[in-house]
Design a protein around this motif. Structure first.
Motif, short mmCIF file in Angstrom:
data_model
loop_
_atom_site.label_atom_id
_atom_site.label_comp_id
_atom_site.label_asym_id
_atom_site.label_seq_id
_atom_site.Cartn_x
_atom_site.Cartn_y
_atom_site.Cartn_z
N THR B 91 78.19 103.71 187.94
CA THR B 91 78.53 105.11 187.68
C THR B 91 79.60 105.15 186.61
O THR B 91 80.21 104.14 186.29
N ARG B 92 79.82 106.33 186.05
CA ARG B 92 80.87 106.39 185.05
C ARG B 92 81.79 107.58 185.28
O ARG B 92 82.49 108.03 184.39
N CYS B 93 81.75 108.10 186.48
CA CYS B 93 82.62 109.22 186.78
C CYS B 93 83.99 108.68 187.18
O CYS B 93 84.09 107.61 187.77
N GLY B 100 83.11 114.71 188.38
CA GLY B 100 81.94 113.98 187.90
C GLY B 100 82.18 113.49 186.50
O GLY B 100 83.28 113.62 185.96
N CYS B 101 81.10 112.97 185.89
CA CYS B 101 81.26 112.42 184.55
C CYS B 101 81.02 113.48 183.48
O CYS B 101 81.11 113.19 182.30
N GLN B 107 78.72 116.66 189.90
CA GLN B 107 78.14 115.32 189.79
C GLN B 107 76.90 115.42 188.94
O GLN B 107 76.10 116.34 189.11
N CYS B 108 76.72 114.45 188.04
CA CYS B 108 75.54 114.52 187.21
C CYS B 108 74.31 114.19 188.07
O CYS B 108 74.43 113.60 189.15
N HIS B 111 73.87 110.54 189.24
CA HIS B 111 74.96 109.82 189.91
C HIS B 111 74.46 108.93 191.05
O HIS B 111 74.80 107.76 191.13
N TRP B 114 72.72 105.57 190.04
CA TRP B 114 73.59 104.46 189.63
C TRP B 114 74.36 103.91 190.81
O TRP B 114 74.57 102.69 190.92
S1 FES Z 1 77.96 109.04 187.19
FE1 FES Z 1 79.07 110.02 188.80
S2 FES Z 1 78.95 112.09 188.16
FE2 FES Z 1 77.85 111.13 186.51
#
Ligand code: FES
Ligand code: FES
Lengths: 159, 159
Positions: B91-93, B100-101, B107-108, B111, B114
DNA sequence: CTTAATCCTGACTTTTATACTCAGGATTAA
DNA sequence: TTAATCCTGAGTATAAAAGTCAGGATTAAG
């Protein structure tokens, strides 16, 4: 252990197409760019690959855009990631038969580990379809069960 | 989707220690460097982290080197990779709760994908021990079965 | 006591892959 | 004819990874 933006954005964009498109009206890249916060030029590159992999088809000209080539439950995440970025490969030995990644040994001691890990990831990604993402499946990894009777994801909450 | 040399070399080096060391005689980095074809300085960096994670203990001075802190079947590959490179995170958040990211969404859409993928990888790596590598287990991913009765890897050939 | 082999550490440099941009062309609905 | 789109290749910039270097600390062996 990480995934690059090529794979990540390709999946995000495909989910977007699946969500906002239908069989008649295509989704334009500029719309995707805005909704998913991805640069337009970058998306153009990605969709070039996705189209060549026959995951989407394009309509050119004004009001053009992209639509899915198959229904969203017949497109797996593995399909998308393979198309977008070089495939999942954790070993580092040349594909030449009988050659390992080291000078002396035929295969390094850890070769099977990386190979198994790659397989594990691939099989996970193959089981999940675009539609599953829209349905918010793929939530619980411990509930992923292979069901021979269908190609779909079975799941049950596990807590 | 790839793994860097930090994680890769750390695992290779630990397998080397497990193979050539025992409770009394430590394995020197220069030996590992030669056998595994890894630069000595780079190994020094890695073992600094492995030691801080209590996976190995060091003996300084001439005839010094490293030995495993625990027996090889109580050290998982996940332990090693976590110690060596930043942990598996797809994830990248930001870890801030409720963020979220993306700018708009909480949250995308992807999410959970991943997150599930990261869990899948982690649980695979946790199941495999250093000893399993030496025994050439981890060969067949489809044979990985969780066995509640033991912490070890069950496997059977699948072909 | 001296030497040589090792661990230990931080800072530094190099290299590479990724991420992204740009410019220009082709196609088509309005 | 215009504006919106797809299409493509080449180019650039940035960041992360990979690897080096220099110097110090510790200790077994001669
Ligand atoms: S990866 Fe967690 S909100 Fe997009
Ligand atoms: S990864 Fe295949 S031989 Fe080392």
């Amino acid at each position: 252990m990480k995934i690059g933006t090529k794979g990540r954005y390709a999946v995000m964009a495909m989910v977007d197409v699946a969500k906002y498109g239908n069989k008649t009206t295509p989704v334009s890249l500029s719309d995707i760019a805005e909704r998913q916060e991805i640069s337009l030029s970058y998306l153009e590159q990605l969709f070039c690959k996705l189209r060549k992999a026959h995951l989407v088809s394009s309509m050119r000209g004004a009001l053009g855009g992209y639509l899915l080539s198959r229904s969203s439950d017949h497109i797996s995440i593995a399909d998308i990631i393979d198309a977008a970025e070089e495939p999942v490969r954790l070993t580092r030995c040349p594909s030449i038969k009988g050659k390992g990644c080291m000078k002396n040994e035929v295969q390094c001691l850890t070769h099977h580990l990386w190979e198994g890990m790659g397989n594990q990831i691939s099989s996970y990604l193959k089981k999940i379809s675009l539609q599953d993402i829209l349905d918010k499946k793929s939530l619980e990894p411990c509930a992923l069960i292979e069901s021979p009777s269908s190609n779909h994801l079975e799941y049950s909450t596990c807590s």
